[in-house]
Every structure is written in C-alpha cells, then in structure tokens.
Design a protein around this motif. Sequence first.
Motif, PDB file in Angstrom:
ATOM      1  N   LEU A 176       0.831  -1.204   0.000  1.00 46.83           N
ATOM      2  CA  LEU A 176       0.000   0.000   0.000  1.00 46.83           C
ATOM      3  C   LEU A 176       0.866   1.254   0.000  1.00 46.83           C
ATOM      4  O   LEU A 176       0.587   2.220  -0.723  1.00 46.83           O
ATOM      5  N   ALA A 177       1.926   1.252   0.804  1.00 47.64           N
ATOM      6  CA  ALA A 177       2.816   2.409   0.869  1.00 47.64           C
ATOM      7  C   ALA A 177       3.554   2.622  -0.446  1.00 47.64           C
ATOM      8  O   ALA A 177       3.919   3.753  -0.791  1.00 47.64           O
ATOM      9  N   ALA A 178       3.767   1.549  -1.191  1.00 49.64           N
ATOM     10  CA  ALA A 178       4.513   1.628  -2.450  1.00 49.64           C
ATOM     11  C   ALA A 178       3.721   2.315  -3.553  1.00 49.64           C
ATOM     12  O   ALA A 178       4.300   2.786  -4.538  1.00 49.64           O
ATOM     13  N   ALA A 179       2.411   2.394  -3.399  1.00 49.27           N
ATOM     14  CA  ALA A 179       1.569   2.945  -4.459  1.00 49.27           C
ATOM     15  C   ALA A 179       1.926   4.393  -4.786  1.00 49.27           C
ATOM     16  O   ALA A 179       1.751   4.841  -5.921  1.00 49.27           O
ATOM     17  N   ALA A 180       2.436   5.115  -3.796  1.00 49.72           N
ATOM     18  CA  ALA A 180       2.771   6.528  -4.008  1.00 49.72           C
ATOM     19  C   ALA A 180       4.228   6.737  -4.406  1.00 49.72           C
ATOM     20  O   ALA A 180       4.679   7.878  -4.506  1.00 49.72           O
ATOM     21  N   GLN A 181       4.959   5.648  -4.631  1.00 46.61           N
ATOM     22  CA  GLN A 181       6.389   5.731  -4.928  1.00 46.61           C
ATOM     23  C   GLN A 181       6.665   5.491  -6.409  1.00 46.61           C
ATOM     24  O   GLN A 181       5.898   4.796  -7.090  1.00 46.61           O
ATOM     25  N   ARG A 199      11.701  -2.318  -1.395  1.00 48.90           N
ATOM     26  CA  ARG A 199      12.576  -1.357  -0.714  1.00 48.90           C
ATOM     27  C   ARG A 199      11.996  -0.966   0.647  1.00 48.90           C
ATOM     28  O   ARG A 199      12.717  -0.897   1.655  1.00 48.90           O
ATOM     29  N   ILE A 200      10.698  -0.707   0.668  1.00 51.16           N
ATOM     30  CA  ILE A 200      10.040  -0.345   1.925  1.00 51.16           C
ATOM     31  C   ILE A 200      10.157  -1.485   2.927  1.00 51.16           C
ATOM     32  O   ILE A 200      10.425  -1.274   4.113  1.00 51.16           O
ATOM     33  N   ALA A 201       9.950  -2.721   2.457  1.00 49.01           N
ATOM     34  CA  ALA A 201      10.049  -3.881   3.346  1.00 49.01           C
ATOM     35  C   ALA A 201      11.456  -4.024   3.910  1.00 49.01           C
ATOM     36  O   ALA A 201      11.637  -4.340   5.096  1.00 49.01           O
ATOM     37  N   ALA A 202      12.470  -3.807   3.074  1.00 46.81           N
ATOM     38  CA  ALA A 202      13.858  -3.935   3.524  1.00 46.81           C
ATOM     39  C   ALA A 202      14.171  -2.926   4.625  1.00 46.81           C
ATOM     40  O   ALA A 202      14.805  -3.252   5.640  1.00 46.81           O
TER      41      ALA A 202
END
Length: 215
Positions: A53-58, A66-69
Amino acid sequence: MSELPVRPAATLILMREGEGAPQMLMVRRTRAMAFAAGAWVWPGGRVDKADELAAAAQAHEDAAFRIAAIRETHEEVGIDLGDDLDQLTPFARWLPNFNVERRFDTLFYLARAPEGAAIAKLQQGEIAEACWTSASAMLERIEAGDATAIFPTKRNLERLAQYASIAEALDDAARYPIAPITPWVEQRGGEDHVVIADDIGYPVTSEPLTSAIRA
C-alpha cells in the motif's frame, strides 16, 4: 523441484567502511524460526500488505521491496533509515526452487549505514544476535564451523568479499541485471553440486550438495 507459492521478500545489506574492507550488519536468526533457523543472514523478511500500500505513491517499480527492507531492518535491529528509497541499490534477486516448506523471491539491496548507526535492539523471538562484520570474516567463521549460512547467503558473502570499499560494491552491483537466480543440481566430478550461472558476478558458483544448506 517445488511448486509451492512464491512469497516476495527483501533483504538489506547495510554497509559501513572498515579497515581494509567494508563491514556489514548481519543477524543470526533464532533456532525457533521456520526458515533458515540459526543461520546468519542480513536483516529482511516478507513484503507485507502495508508495504504494498505504501509503495503505491512511490516511483520505484520495486518500491514495496525497498520499503520492506527498510522496515525489517528497523524491526530487527532498531536502525532507522528513514523513507528515502533512493538510498537502496539493488544487488541481487534470488528465487530458489528446492523442495522446502517456504519459497521466497528475495530482492537484496545495498545501502550505506547512517552515520553512527548502532544496533539498538534485537527483535524478540526472531533475532538471536547481531554484529558488524566483513564478508571475509563471516566466511572464515562459516568455514571454521562457528557459524552457519544458507547457500544464497554464502554466495553473496563471497561476492561481497571481493570489494575493498562500499563504492566498489555499488559499482559492481550496477554491472549485472537484477534477474532471478534459481540454483539447480548437477553432477560435477561424480558428485552432486548445487549450481548457479557463472556469468552473473559470483566468484563461486557451485557447492557440493552434501554441504549446501538450500533453504
């Protein structure tokens, strides 16, 4: 070979300059873990729904990884890298296909450690210990039987041991496409070996099946 569902995952190789060779942050998983129990790895884990969900704006196509890492590094050792995804450089993508209970499609990233970064905590129930170490020093521990690591970790350590600086590591990472690495088994000299391709940047591309931990 396995037809198990593939789970997306991400791993962060956090690096700082050391004397003669870069140091990296590694963690030892607890023996209670279902995957790679007791083995030395880099911080990382599964990509979860919140990461997606956070990746949608990236802008990055691999933003969820990347967010998970970054998230897993903070959860496992308490080091906060903030939300700048550009600080991560893709290094490798491993997609083993052996008959194990869990099959992961893992993206490995390199990143410079923040100035003064220190291990602030260990995630209870998952991380038994953590340390800063050079790749060659960890390989020596594995060879001596003082540490264990699964096949992809050993191959990545051998690749990382070639670099005299973080800049060298980052430059080398850019030379090779981030394509899935799926080991296979073949006979060499009358003995079964676990093998990877010999043109993707790894100095060691096989290991006897009897010694390879393939999880």
